[in-house]
Scaffold this active site. Structure first.
Site, mmCIF file in Angstrom:
data_model
loop_
_atom_site.group_PDB
_atom_site.id
_atom_site.type_symbol
_atom_site.label_atom_id
_atom_site.label_comp_id
_atom_site.label_asym_id
_atom_site.label_seq_id
_atom_site.Cartn_x
_atom_site.Cartn_y
_atom_site.Cartn_z
ATOM 1 N N ARG A 137 0.970 -1.249 0.035
ATOM 2 C CA ARG A 137 -0.174 0.031 0.142
ATOM 3 C C ARG A 137 0.824 1.265 0.069
ATOM 4 O O ARG A 137 0.483 2.248 0.500
ATOM 5 C CB ARG A 137 -0.904 -0.035 1.256
ATOM 6 C CG ARG A 137 -2.206 -1.129 1.287
ATOM 7 C CD ARG A 137 -3.103 -0.937 0.190
ATOM 8 N NE ARG A 137 -4.093 -1.900 0.336
ATOM 9 C CZ ARG A 137 -4.107 -3.252 -0.325
ATOM 10 N NH1 ARG A 137 -3.114 -3.642 -0.941
ATOM 11 N NH2 ARG A 137 -5.201 -3.938 -0.106
ATOM 12 N N SER A 170 -11.090 -1.358 2.079
ATOM 13 C CA SER A 170 -10.733 -1.753 3.378
ATOM 14 C C SER A 170 -10.466 -0.185 3.883
ATOM 15 O O SER A 170 -9.616 0.824 3.245
ATOM 16 C CB SER A 170 -9.330 -2.251 3.153
ATOM 17 O OG SER A 170 -9.547 -3.627 2.780
ATOM 18 N N GLU A 227 -6.732 3.937 5.591
ATOM 19 C CA GLU A 227 -6.217 3.542 4.437
ATOM 20 C C GLU A 227 -6.426 4.724 3.559
ATOM 21 O O GLU A 227 -5.590 5.397 2.535
ATOM 22 C CB GLU A 227 -6.552 2.304 3.624
ATOM 23 C CG GLU A 227 -5.633 1.897 2.332
ATOM 24 C CD GLU A 227 -6.296 0.563 1.793
ATOM 25 O OE1 GLU A 227 -5.929 -0.582 2.032
ATOM 26 O OE2 GLU A 227 -7.138 0.727 1.163
HETATM 27 N N1 EPU Z 1 -11.482 -11.419 8.970
HETATM 28 C C1 EPU Z 1 -12.346 -11.764 10.285
HETATM 29 N N2 EPU Z 1 -13.426 -10.979 10.164
HETATM 30 C C2 EPU Z 1 -13.895 -9.899 9.316
HETATM 31 C C3 EPU Z 1 -13.014 -9.694 8.324
HETATM 32 C C4 EPU Z 1 -11.895 -10.486 8.312
HETATM 33 O O1 EPU Z 1 -12.262 -12.532 10.989
HETATM 34 O O2 EPU Z 1 -14.797 -9.045 9.471
HETATM 35 C C5 EPU Z 1 -10.258 -12.470 8.854
HETATM 36 C C6 EPU Z 1 -10.846 -13.209 7.940
HETATM 37 O O3 EPU Z 1 -11.312 -14.448 8.062
HETATM 38 C C7 EPU Z 1 -9.075 -13.663 7.323
HETATM 39 C C8 EPU Z 1 -8.404 -12.120 7.610
HETATM 40 O O4 EPU Z 1 -9.316 -11.638 8.669
HETATM 41 O O5 EPU Z 1 -8.562 -14.740 8.207
HETATM 42 C C9 EPU Z 1 -8.059 -11.621 6.334
HETATM 43 O O6 EPU Z 1 -9.373 -11.135 5.771
HETATM 44 P P1 EPU Z 1 -9.562 -11.063 4.187
HETATM 45 O O7 EPU Z 1 -9.000 -12.357 3.692
HETATM 46 O O8 EPU Z 1 -10.824 -10.669 3.886
HETATM 47 O O9 EPU Z 1 -8.754 -9.719 3.711
HETATM 48 P P2 EPU Z 1 -8.274 -8.509 4.563
HETATM 49 O O10 EPU Z 1 -7.027 -8.625 5.212
HETATM 50 O O11 EPU Z 1 -9.423 -7.972 5.164
HETATM 51 C C10 EPU Z 1 -7.032 -7.567 2.349
HETATM 52 C C11 EPU Z 1 -6.835 -6.177 1.451
HETATM 53 C C12 EPU Z 1 -8.065 -5.975 0.770
HETATM 54 C C13 EPU Z 1 -8.060 -7.455 -0.193
HETATM 55 C C14 EPU Z 1 -7.843 -8.639 0.423
HETATM 56 C C15 EPU Z 1 -7.857 -10.029 -0.524
HETATM 57 C C16 EPU Z 1 -5.926 -4.431 3.165
HETATM 58 C C17 EPU Z 1 -5.988 -3.633 4.061
HETATM 59 N N3 EPU Z 1 -6.910 -5.083 2.498
HETATM 60 O O12 EPU Z 1 -8.224 -7.585 3.335
HETATM 61 O O13 EPU Z 1 -7.803 -4.950 -0.100
HETATM 62 O O14 EPU Z 1 -8.985 -7.407 -1.178
HETATM 63 O O15 EPU Z 1 -6.789 -8.535 1.697
HETATM 64 O O16 EPU Z 1 -6.370 -9.751 -0.835
HETATM 65 O O17 EPU Z 1 -4.797 -4.857 2.851
HETATM 66 C C18 EPU Z 1 -8.615 -2.568 0.077
HETATM 67 O O18 EPU Z 1 -7.457 -2.325 0.069
HETATM 68 O O19 EPU Z 1 -9.457 -1.842 -0.407
HETATM 69 C C19 EPU Z 1 -9.149 -4.288 -0.230
HETATM 70 C C20 EPU Z 1 -10.400 -4.643 -0.331
#
Ligand code: EPU
Length: 345
Positions: free
Chosen positions: A165, A234, A330
């Protein structure tokens, strides 16, 4: 001749749907128009705010600045051989449409990044990433107007200093205006399936087309459609902390989802932290954290920036208390003079 508009409502141009009135506004369709508009801002002693897809911004109700809405179109094949293509794309092209087009043409690399909101020109700024891929891996050149040198130039991928990012465009936000991006994409697919449940979702049909389809399905199942639930994706970055701090956290919270990073650091899932703090699906007035993905903040009814800040500061303080971690928003926060404000203030 450029045409400046006055008192323009930016609600349709920011995906959080905030009510924002700009004192000065211009749609910019070419590099020449961009230069003219920046000259105008300088003459009028107005700050220039560069607006792209508006999917990563927090804007105040009233903006006393010249908003330059980048609408540079075009797609040009720069080079092609048996293995790859290099294509130069106008910054105003819609990111998702561009990704779909590359897949259809058989140019591979960007499939994991399907359905990310925003425009091509903003993609290098925070090095957009999803499902194990970051856009910087496929960027050859970023074409910019350098406001300090008053010249058009190109910046190589290495000089962009892409990281999670992050890029030089974050470090020097007033210096460069991105006009075009040149991508290098590949004719032989090299699918990245290691993220979360992606491999399972893709199953036996390991093709770039199916990968793209599954990424779209996963995003649609978890992330709110900005047209229905205005949001900026995010809302917080996933915190990256030292291995030592992480080990300490782990003793109290053994289930914390985490991803090892270079230099002995660990990235933690902010969505999980927010969820555990009880914020998933919780609202404070018009603004809350989405019920299917706690990392996404939603404007449920005509919220202003003040309402948004009220909610996210509450989330930050709860996370600080429970996990002793600071969540960094972000999206970029702007003041009423059009300049960027630190989230720490
Ligand atoms: N999780 C929870 N509860 C929630 C959300 C997430 O327990 O409400 C847990 C999930 O179960 C998982 C972990 O957190 O174990 C990570 O969640 P997820 O895979 O959905 O990804 P993220 O870390 O929440 C990041 C990016 C997203 C991107 C996804 C997929 C950042 C800040 N966000 O999200 O990017 O789509 O990975 O690669 O790095 C964005 O930047 O706008 C964005 C959507």
């Amino acid at each position: 001749m450029i045409h400046i508009q006055h008192q323009v409502q930016l609600k349709p141009f920011n995906t959080l749907n905030l009510d924002v009135v700009a004192s000065h506004y211009i749609k910019v369709q070419s590099v020449n128009e961009l230069i003219e508009a920046l000259d105008y801002a300088e003459q009028q002693q107005l700050n220039a705010l560069i607006l792209s897809g508006g999917s990563n911004m927090l804007l105040p109700q009233s903006l006393d600045a010249l908003v330059l809405h980048i609408d540079i179109q075009g797609l040009e094949m720069i080079d092609e051989d048996s293995e790859s293509v290099k294509i130069k794309v106008g910054g105003g092209q819609i990111w998702h449409d561009f990704v779909l087009m590359t897949t259809q043409k058989g140019w591979y690399g960007l499939q994991n990044l399907a359905l990310i909101p925003g425009l091509v020109g903003a993609s290098p700024v925070q090095n957009i990433g999803a499902y194990g891929v970051e856009v910087g891996e496929f960027i050859e050149l970023v074409h910019v107007y350098d406001r300090s040198e008053k010249s058009v130039k190109t910046i190589s991928c290495a000089d962009c200093e892409f990281a999670y990012r992050h890029s030089i465009f974050k470090d020097e936000p007033y210096r460069y205006v991105i006009t075009h991006v040149t991508f290098k994409l590949f004719k032989t697919p090299n699918l990245k399936l290691s993220y979360g449940d992606l491999l399972k979702a893709v199953g036996n049909e390991q093709t770039p087309e199916n990968l793209q389809k599954q990424v779209i399905q996963i995003r649609e199942s978890k992330l709110p459609n900005p047209k229905e639930y205005p949001n900026v994706g995010s809302f917080f970055k996933n915190p990256v902390i030292s291995r030592q701090d992480f080990n300490q956290l782990l003793t109290e919270f053994p289930l914390i989802p985490h991803y090892p990073q270079p230099h002995d650091r660990v990235k933690i899932a902010a969505g999980w932290l927010i969820d555990q703090a009880g914020w998933k699906g919780k609202r404070l007035g018009a603004v809350g954290m989405f019920e299917k993905q706690a990392l996404v903040l939603v404007n449920y009814a005509n919220a202003t920036l003040i309402d948004v800040q009220h909610t996210y500061r509450h989330v930050q303080s709860d996370i600080q208390q429970k996990f002793k971690l600071r969540l960094e928003p972000e999206p970029v926060l702007f003041g009423s003079n059009g300049l960027i404000l630190s989230h720490m203030e």
